[in-house]
Scaffold this active site. Structure first.
Site, PDB file in Angstrom:
ATOM      1  N   LYS A 133       0.846  -1.203   0.000  1.00  0.00           N
ATOM      2  CA  LYS A 133       0.000   0.000   0.000  1.00  0.00           C
ATOM      3  C   LYS A 133       0.875   1.244   0.000  1.00  0.00           C
ATOM      4  O   LYS A 133       1.849   1.323   0.761  1.00  0.00           O
ATOM      5  CB  LYS A 133      -0.903  -0.032   1.236  1.00  0.00           C
ATOM      6  CG  LYS A 133      -1.896   1.120   1.329  1.00  0.00           C
ATOM      7  CD  LYS A 133      -2.783   0.987   2.570  1.00  0.00           C
ATOM      8  CE  LYS A 133      -3.775   2.135   2.695  1.00  0.00           C
ATOM      9  NZ  LYS A 133      -4.616   2.015   3.918  1.00  0.00           N
ATOM     10  N   SER A 172      -9.331   2.433   2.683  1.00  0.00           N
ATOM     11  CA  SER A 172      -8.310   3.075   1.886  1.00  0.00           C
ATOM     12  C   SER A 172      -7.311   2.092   1.275  1.00  0.00           C
ATOM     13  O   SER A 172      -6.576   2.473   0.381  1.00  0.00           O
ATOM     14  CB  SER A 172      -7.544   4.081   2.753  1.00  0.00           C
ATOM     15  OG  SER A 172      -6.839   3.409   3.788  1.00  0.00           O
ATOM     16  N   SER A 202     -10.157   0.342   6.880  1.00  0.00           N
ATOM     17  CA  SER A 202      -9.439   0.337   5.600  1.00  0.00           C
ATOM     18  C   SER A 202      -8.887  -1.003   5.138  1.00  0.00           C
ATOM     19  O   SER A 202      -8.364  -1.106   4.030  1.00  0.00           O
ATOM     20  CB  SER A 202      -8.302   1.367   5.646  1.00  0.00           C
ATOM     21  OG  SER A 202      -8.824   2.671   5.661  1.00  0.00           O
TER      22      SER A 202
END
Lengths: 431, 431
Positions: free
Chosen positions: B73, B142, B166
């Site tokens: 990420k 996210s 997330s």
């Protein structure tokens, strides 16, 4: 010493905001001190001679640190200056962002004068900084540059960090104030991590008032409070104070006298049964954590790390169960703090067992600071006296977790009473 | 789908270590998937087509993630690839170090294939990623890119982070496994902070076994345990499940049936009286924290931030006392977790209230994830079924703090029982 350097930072900021003082002469006075002593003291990793406020106009005039120069320990990120974490492998590295504490100081009008020397990654291999009071001696570490720069009058305020003893120890060795807040009080974003449950941002300043004022901006809260009623101070572990150096004993005795004179009720707080276990739990946590926080450096750059750092990274990592147990011990002991304090508001304890040792390869004994790092309590180094070879020594005050405002209030009281005692002594003994 | 993609990562790593498989074809298969679908899915912020292990020879052969490609990420630092935190202001930024989790994965032989798309700073403004199961829908955020990349078979393992929802939300929307460990289990060094008492690193994978295996490397501990005796599962807040979408209800019902079939004793765990206060405390903590963690971005780059991010940074910061109170509430509720779990080992709860909503400007409802982020409990999204428009939906399992190994063991049991149920259903209903 320049006249402005005797004034509290809050007065300087007010004068700059009011237009009766401009930032330039304050900055110039700092740079003159740096020019005069930096060559031997080596307090700075980087100086920005063109430093200026990040905000302007009305915003600056309304800002609490309006035009005040600060030093930033070089394990704290700055976007406009190199950040090297005290390590050759990060030479010339320029982070993309300021650390949160730097951004908050800049938003409050502070001028970042430069980066101060740190031990590699804030661990155990100190930099080249020397003690301003005697250059043959260590200033303490790891916030060595911040402590030396403030002590030498190169900057009124500096940021430091403490994992074990990295604020309280150098502050005490350099004769200045060091304040390690309650764990978590100042946001750590952008500070190179060492041990997540221990790393704490704090400040190094000339006076307790400056520490309170600066840290209040960084913590985004008022850290002042009035002291009401009887102040109860506990001599922590005083049954062992006889083992300390004469200088440390003298500092504790003078602090004790000053607090009594200021009206405090002073009692004894013996070491708890678990006192001797604190160091082992601390070491377990640090060793487990650095195997992750410095995993990149170990994997990619091991040969370029300093010997002391390689040594730490070479120790066996504790087993997960040992680490978990150490964390649980920390929680258990923190839950026992109320019993440890008893009816006392603040504890008086040694900061260091002696003045700064000779040489700069080792930075002295952190064992009087480590307990309070693990316990997450706020602690404050207050300078008290001067021992052998002109080297200063301070004492440490400790409060309950979250009771930072009271700690600082007691620190101010101790500081002002010591000043009054010295003044009356000077009068009594004319030269 | 390539045959190797059906095999557990631990088998692939063993085969690579044994020399019966080389890393190259695995990597090539990932790159082929990326070539086939990345143009529309936009799961990646950066792909390193020349990715290779950081360790070699015997060290690699002995490493648990030997030659396994992973996605990272893009709020997690990588020294050899840009790290942009989902924000235009960090375009092209190259950190000096890998995050601890990346370094640990690399030290274990993993190959970092690239950086996956994230909402700006992991906050509320999602990137351009689409749901692999229906490109008109959000993949959740996210950790959107990590979830989409794993779901599309572009990479077997991906790193994510969760502050509110997330990991669990995108995993559930994308029909994969998402594992948010107990708070603090995986070291956060080198991850852009949002809220220090909430941010948690976790993994997105195809199977629970892969999650257990990958997270075990990152947490530096064994996360496997055998399940002995009667397994007690609590339906958390089931009196309100009737308010959920048909898809979410169906997922919960199927998970419930599977756990019963696997021999679990299932009871009811009603919402505690303070359940409705969790969201407010969470919001207070996040708003206080982002005023520091994003202080630099707000001070220096506000106009270049995304509208949603500017909106969050524009809200009034809570008063210090409100923040302190929210932290104390979190501690109090965590201390009440034992009562919340009662005689149950693991809770079954919704992960999301419905399949992924249409559009990619909003990333769906995190409200079923937020409580477990604030409570620091480990949670696991397990895919269960498919709802409208081919969109998958999962359920969430939750264990007590530190009971991650049990959570994962129950997750494996749920997953394998669901598979067996599907297999027997397929046999019963021949096409």
């Amino acid at each position: 010493m320049d006249e402005w350097q005797q004034r509290p930072v809050r007065e300087l900021a007010e004068a700059i905001a009011a237009g009766t003082l401009t930032p330039a002469p304050v900055l110039q006075a700092c740079l003159r001190k740096i020019d005069a002593r930096e060559r031997t003291l080596a307090a700075w990793a980087h100086v920005n001679r063109a430093a200026a406020p990040a905000i302007r106009g009305d915003a600056l005039a309304a800002a609490p640190l309006c035009g005040i120069p600060i030093g930033v320990k070089d394990i704290i990120d700055t976007a406009d200056m190199p950040t090297c974490y005290g390590s050759a492998i990060y030479e010339g590295f320029r982070p993309a962002a300021d650390a949160a504490c730097v951004a908050l100081a800049r938003a409050a009008g502070a001028v970042v004068l430069g980066k101060t020397v740190t031990a590699e990654f804030g661990l155990s291999s100190p930099g080249a900084t020397r003690n301003p009071h005697n250059e043959a001696h260590t200033p303490g570490a790891s916030s060595s540059g911040s402590a030396a720069a403030v002590a030498a009058g190169m900057v009124p305020l500096a940021l430091g960090t403490q994992t074990g003893g990295s604020i309280i120890r150098p502050a005490s060795y350099c004769g200045i104030v060091g304040y390690k807040p309650s764990f978590g009080l100042i946001d750590r974003t952008g500070v190179k991590p060492l041990a997540h449950s221990l790393d704490t941002i704090g400040v190094l300043t000339r006076t307790v008032d400056d520490a309170q004022y600066f840290a209040g901006v960084l913590a985004r809260r008022e850290l002042a409070m009035p002291l009401h009623g009887a102040l109860r101070i506990g001599r922590y572990g005083a049954q062992h104070w006889g083992n300390l150096s004469a200088a440390a004993q003298s500092a504790l005795q003078q602090a004790d006298e000053a607090l009594l004179l200021a009206g405090a009720v002073i009692g004894e707080r013996p070491l708890p049964s678990w006192h001797d276990e604190l160091q082992a739990a601390f070491s377990t946590i640090v060793l487990w954590d650095v195997a992750a926080t410095l995993a990149f450096e170990k994997l990619q750059h091991l040969p370029r790390l300093r010997e002391e750092t390689r040594k730490v990274l070479g120790y066996d990592t504790p087993a997960p169960a040992e680490y978990d147990e150490a964390l649980i011990q920390g929680e258990t002991w923190r839950a026992a703090l109320d019993a440890l304090f008893g009816d006392c508001d603040v504890l008086l304890a040694p900061a260091v067992p002696d003045v700064a040792p000779e040489g700069i390869l080792h930075s002295g004994d952190p064992s009087y600071c480590v307990p309070w790092s693990l316990l997450h309590t706020p602690s404050l180094a207050v300078p008290v006296t001067t021992g052998a070879r002109g080297l200063p020594i301070g004492v440490q005050l400790i409060a309950r977790i979250g009771d930072d405002a009271r700690l600082l209030a007691v620190g101010r009281l101790l500081e002002s009473t010591l000043q009054a005692m010295r003044a009356s002594q000077d009068q009594a003994e004319p030269a």
